[in-house]
Design a protein around this motif. Structure first.
Motif, PDB file in Angstrom:
ATOM      1  N   LYS A 266       0.835  -1.204   0.000  1.00 12.68           N
ATOM      2  CA  LYS A 266       0.000   0.000   0.000  1.00 12.68           C
ATOM      3  C   LYS A 266       0.871   1.256   0.000  1.00 12.68           C
ATOM      4  O   LYS A 266       0.577   2.232  -0.717  1.00 12.68           O
ATOM      5  CB  LYS A 266      -0.939  -0.007   1.196  1.00 12.68           C
ATOM      6  CG  LYS A 266      -1.852   1.210   1.302  1.00 12.68           C
ATOM      7  CD  LYS A 266      -2.726   1.386   0.068  1.00 12.68           C
ATOM      8  CE  LYS A 266      -3.749   0.284  -0.076  1.00 12.68           C
ATOM      9  NZ  LYS A 266      -4.697   0.565  -1.190  1.00 12.68           N
ATOM     10  N   LEU A 267       1.945   1.247   0.767  1.00 13.38           N
ATOM     11  CA  LEU A 267       2.841   2.398   0.796  1.00 13.38           C
ATOM     12  C   LEU A 267       3.452   2.643  -0.578  1.00 13.38           C
ATOM     13  O   LEU A 267       3.583   3.794  -1.013  1.00 13.38           O
ATOM     14  CB  LEU A 267       3.947   2.179   1.832  1.00 13.38           C
ATOM     15  CG  LEU A 267       3.505   2.111   3.296  1.00 13.38           C
ATOM     16  CD1 LEU A 267       4.707   1.864   4.203  1.00 13.38           C
ATOM     17  CD2 LEU A 267       2.808   3.392   3.723  1.00 13.38           C
ATOM     18  N   MET A 268       3.820   1.555  -1.275  1.00 17.14           N
ATOM     19  CA  MET A 268       4.442   1.711  -2.597  1.00 17.14           C
ATOM     20  C   MET A 268       3.488   2.378  -3.586  1.00 17.14           C
ATOM     21  O   MET A 268       3.922   3.071  -4.502  1.00 17.14           O
ATOM     22  CB  MET A 268       4.895   0.359  -3.139  1.00 17.14           C
ATOM     23  CG  MET A 268       6.122  -0.230  -2.441  1.00 17.14           C
ATOM     24  SD  MET A 268       7.581   0.858  -2.462  1.00 17.14           S
ATOM     25  CE  MET A 268       7.840   1.105  -4.215  1.00 17.14           C
ATOM     26  N   GLU A 275      14.763   7.642  -4.166  1.00 18.78           N
ATOM     27  CA  GLU A 275      16.121   7.495  -4.668  1.00 18.78           C
ATOM     28  C   GLU A 275      17.140   7.640  -3.552  1.00 18.78           C
ATOM     29  O   GLU A 275      16.896   8.337  -2.558  1.00 18.78           O
ATOM     30  CB  GLU A 275      16.392   8.529  -5.770  1.00 18.78           C
ATOM     31  CG  GLU A 275      15.518   8.345  -7.001  1.00 18.78           C
ATOM     32  CD  GLU A 275      15.845   9.323  -8.115  1.00 18.78           C
ATOM     33  OE1 GLU A 275      16.716  10.191  -7.914  1.00 18.78           O
ATOM     34  OE2 GLU A 275      15.231   9.223  -9.190  1.00 18.78           O
ATOM     35  N   LEU A 276      18.288   6.993  -3.742  1.00 16.32           N
ATOM     36  CA  LEU A 276      19.353   7.044  -2.748  1.00 16.32           C
ATOM     37  C   LEU A 276      20.055   8.404  -2.778  1.00 16.32           C
ATOM     38  O   LEU A 276      20.286   8.982  -3.850  1.00 16.32           O
ATOM     39  CB  LEU A 276      20.376   5.941  -3.014  1.00 16.32           C
ATOM     40  CG  LEU A 276      19.910   4.511  -2.737  1.00 16.32           C
ATOM     41  CD1 LEU A 276      20.926   3.508  -3.272  1.00 16.32           C
ATOM     42  CD2 LEU A 276      19.678   4.298  -1.246  1.00 16.32           C
ATOM     43  N   VAL A 277      20.394   8.898  -1.586  1.00 20.40           N
ATOM     44  CA  VAL A 277      21.137  10.150  -1.443  1.00 20.40           C
ATOM     45  C   VAL A 277      22.160   9.967  -0.322  1.00 20.40           C
ATOM     46  O   VAL A 277      22.162   8.943   0.378  1.00 20.40           O
ATOM     47  CB  VAL A 277      20.196  11.341  -1.108  1.00 20.40           C
ATOM     48  CG1 VAL A 277      19.267  11.638  -2.273  1.00 20.40           C
ATOM     49  CG2 VAL A 277      19.385  11.060   0.164  1.00 20.40           C
ATOM     50  N   ASN A 278      23.016  10.967  -0.159  1.00 22.78           N
ATOM     51  CA  ASN A 278      23.963  10.977   0.957  1.00 22.78           C
ATOM     52  C   ASN A 278      24.817   9.714   0.970  1.00 22.78           C
ATOM     53  O   ASN A 278      24.871   8.981   1.967  1.00 22.78           O
ATOM     54  CB  ASN A 278      23.212  11.137   2.289  1.00 22.78           C
ATOM     55  CG  ASN A 278      24.134  11.435   3.450  1.00 22.78           C
ATOM     56  OD1 ASN A 278      25.215  11.996   3.263  1.00 22.78           O
ATOM     57  ND2 ASN A 278      23.714  11.054   4.654  1.00 22.78           N
ATOM     58  N   LEU A 354      11.381  -2.051   5.908  1.00 23.98           N
ATOM     59  CA  LEU A 354       9.936  -1.864   5.843  1.00 23.98           C
ATOM     60  C   LEU A 354       9.324  -2.545   4.618  1.00 23.98           C
ATOM     61  O   LEU A 354       8.110  -2.495   4.418  1.00 23.98           O
ATOM     62  CB  LEU A 354       9.599  -0.373   5.825  1.00 23.98           C
ATOM     63  CG  LEU A 354       9.909   0.415   7.108  1.00 23.98           C
ATOM     64  CD1 LEU A 354       9.734   1.910   6.872  1.00 23.98           C
ATOM     65  CD2 LEU A 354       9.030  -0.050   8.254  1.00 23.98           C
ATOM     66  N   GLY A 355      10.172  -3.178   3.810  1.00 16.72           N
ATOM     67  CA  GLY A 355       9.680  -3.849   2.611  1.00 16.72           C
ATOM     68  C   GLY A 355       9.466  -2.903   1.446  1.00 16.72           C
ATOM     69  O   GLY A 355       8.760  -3.241   0.485  1.00 16.72           O
ATOM     70  N   LEU A 356      10.095  -1.728   1.495  1.00 13.91           N
ATOM     71  CA  LEU A 356       9.915  -0.726   0.451  1.00 13.91           C
ATOM     72  C   LEU A 356      11.048  -0.792  -0.574  1.00 13.91           C
ATOM     73  O   LEU A 356      12.156  -1.241  -0.259  1.00 13.91           O
ATOM     74  CB  LEU A 356       9.833   0.667   1.076  1.00 13.91           C
ATOM     75  CG  LEU A 356       8.734   0.846   2.126  1.00 13.91           C
ATOM     76  CD1 LEU A 356       8.765   2.254   2.700  1.00 13.91           C
ATOM     77  CD2 LEU A 356       7.363   0.551   1.529  1.00 13.91           C
ATOM     78  N   LYS A 357      10.764  -0.332  -1.769  1.00 16.14           N
ATOM     79  CA  LYS A 357      11.725  -0.393  -2.859  1.00 16.14           C
ATOM     80  C   LYS A 357      12.008   0.997  -3.399  1.00 16.14           C
ATOM     81  O   LYS A 357      11.211   1.927  -3.232  1.00 16.14           O
ATOM     82  CB  LYS A 357      11.174  -1.281  -3.977  1.00 16.14           C
ATOM     83  CG  LYS A 357      10.875  -2.720  -3.548  1.00 16.14           C
ATOM     84  CD  LYS A 357      10.238  -3.502  -4.697  1.00 16.14           C
ATOM     85  CE  LYS A 357       9.890  -4.923  -4.254  1.00 16.14           C
ATOM     86  NZ  LYS A 357       9.244  -5.696  -5.359  1.00 16.14           N
ATOM     87  N   LEU A 358      13.151   1.118  -4.065  1.00 15.13           N
ATOM     88  CA  LEU A 358      13.477   2.369  -4.730  1.00 15.13           C
ATOM     89  C   LEU A 358      12.595   2.519  -5.967  1.00 15.13           C
ATOM     90  O   LEU A 358      12.172   1.534  -6.564  1.00 15.13           O
ATOM     91  CB  LEU A 358      14.949   2.405  -5.114  1.00 15.13           C
ATOM     92  CG  LEU A 358      15.950   2.287  -3.947  1.00 15.13           C
ATOM     93  CD1 LEU A 358      17.372   2.304  -4.486  1.00 15.13           C
ATOM     94  CD2 LEU A 358      15.746   3.404  -2.935  1.00 15.13           C
TER      95      LEU A 358
END
Length: 497
Positions: A266-268, A275-278, A354-358
């Motif tokens: 649902k979050l996705m 995106e990746l930063v830092n 959390l099971g989230l993807k980029l």
């Protein structure tokens, strides 16, 4: 029309006005010469005007990153905030900063004992005065070094002079108790405000045990989940089960709702870009705002939620209600979803856990929309606050939040909602209520608008029992009775079953 507030800061702005106590304004002083975020919202004078009978006065120490922020220092220079106060580091001495603000509030209370008192037990409540209860926002606020908050909390609980209702585990920067949720706007580029780590630490768990241990000081100090990351909150809920703490109510002192489930799939759906930063240490997330209950024939705005993980997910609302806890509805227009939201930052490993993807996108990042906070000055308590630009929009969003809580937790949620304004916590208040002085107007206008929002909610969610049967009584419960009943049950030497 007595009112209750679960979370506000009546001493903060006057305390920050000068580094020398004798040169500070007292907590009755109303600052009203600046922008709305800086102007007074819960001074004791405003509390008296708004008929605040019970208010939870919350103490917070500014974290060190605020002192290194150019924008914060610039704002201090353009307002009544004292630069020396802004530069005072957290933990400068043995609870020095914390105790100074507490003494500052006590002096203002002592100046008008016929109007106000600080209480340690419900039995001390005076129906004809402002009754203040104390609370602590951020374990860092009671730490004189990174890891002694637990020791200092033990000392504070054993001090018979004071009693505190709740402790917020963390605030807007990294601290040793747990991972925090990202929550800043203008100073978002300062990486010290970006979350790091995952969940509760052993130190955080020890702090919970000390707070909940009734043998220390003779009472259980409740835990407030505001500012904890979603990973920390999930772990906290499970920790309560594992240690048989379920009979202790959960506090969510000044919150809004995301409007969605915490399930990863649902979050996705609502992540537009991630995106990746830092150097790959953090993930920057741009959200799509979930839709709320829409007002018909409105061309220029939609009712939406703010999906930042700072806010509560659908499952959490029920967890808190089932615990017998109390949810304080914040009166910050951004948190309630009435403004555009910019990107949120997560710790990379926490995000993956959390099971989230980029998710890549060609769309540009949405930057902070600060222009919405630059507004016409308003006199508080004007005859009809609803005539202010955007006031009906903001009040509709608040009604949307109330009915969403009931949708998620059932009609019993009506007994577990109250106001937790966060006034004088540097918020951009909803224009339907810019200070505690306007609580009588807020109560009246909620009674008028809630049935209208309910009609649209029933169309959008047929079959849901929203349980709005006596709007005047149920609004009064949110404005006062729910908070009073909670305090009567849980803020006493002899807790009631």
């Amino acid at each position: 029309m007595a009112s209750f507030d679960l979370h506000f800061h009546p001493s903060f702005k006057s305390f920050m006005s000068n580094d020398v106590e004798s040169d500070r304004g007292d907590c009755w002083k109303v600052y009203n010469d600046f922008v709305s975020v800086v102007d007074s919202q819960s001074s004791l004078t405003q509390c008296e005007k708004g008929d605040v009978n019970i208010g939870v006065a919350t103490f917070i120490t500014l974290e060190p990153p605020y002192a290194t922020s150019f924008l914060v220092q610039l704002a201090a220079g353009l307002s009544f905030f004292d630069k020396d106060m802004m530069n005072r580091p957290t933990g400068s001495g043995d609870l020095q900063y914390f105790k100074e603000e507490l003494a500052h509030l006590e002096a203002s209370v002592a100046a008008k004992p016929d109007k106000i008192k600080i209480i340690k037990d419900f039995s001390e409540l005076d129906e004809n005065k402002i009754n203040l209860i104390l609370a602590i926002e951020g374990a860092h606020s009671i730490a004189s070094n990174e890891h002694n908050a637990e020791e200092n909390l033990r000392t504070l609980k054993q001090d018979n002079k004071y009693r505190f209702l709740y402790l917020t585990m963390v605030h807007q920067t990294r601290y040793a108790t747990c991972n925090h949720a990202f929550s800043v706007k203008l100073i978002a580029g300062n990486e010290q405000f970006w979350p790091k780590g995952q969940g509760l630490t052993p130190f955080g768990k020890a702090l919970i045990n000390t707070a909940y241990d009734k043998s220390i000081g003779g009472y259980q100090l409740l835990i407030d989940i505001k500012h904890m990351s979603i990973a920390s909150r999930k772990e906290f809920y499970q920790y309560r089960i594992d240690h048989e703490y379920q009979n202790i109510p959960i506090i969510a002192s000044h919150v809004g709702f995301t409007g969605i489930s915490w399930k990863s799939e649902k979050l996705m759906e609502y992540i537009d870009k991630a995106e990746l930063v830092n150097s790959d240490q953090h993930v920057r997330v741009q959200w799509k705002k979930p839709k709320g209950i829409q007002k018909p024939f409105t061309l220029f705005w939609d009712c939406e939620f703010n999906p930042w993980s700072l806010n509560l997910y659908d499952e959490e609302i029920k967890i808190i209600v089932d615990s017998g806890g109390l949810i304080g509805l914040i009166l910050d227009r951004r948190v309630l979803g009435a403004q555009k939201v910019s990107s949120e930052f997560f710790d990379h490993q926490n995000y993956l856990a959390l099971g989230l993807k980029l998710k890549r996108s060609r769309e540009e990042w949405v930057e902070d929309q600060e222009h919405e906070d630059q507004e016409t000055k308003y006199d508080e308590g004007q005859k009809d606050p609803m005539k202010r630009l955007d006031a009906p929009k903001h009040l509709w969003h608040l009604c949307n939040q109330i009915l969403h809580a009931v949708k998620c937790a059932g009609p019993k949620a009506w007994d577990h909602l109250t106001l937790g304004s966060d006034f004088d916590g540097l918020i951009a208040a909803i224009k339907a209520c810019i200070s505690v002085a306007e609580y009588p107007y807020l109560e009246k206008n909620l009674i008028e608008m809630l049935p209208e929002v309910l009609k649209q909610a029933q169309k959008a969610h047929p079959g849901v029992d929203f349980g709005l049967n006596d709007v005047a009584t149920q609004v009064k419960n949110i404005m006062y009775n729910n908070g009073r009943r909670f305090i009567k049950k849980h803020f006493t030497e002899h807790p009631q079953a």
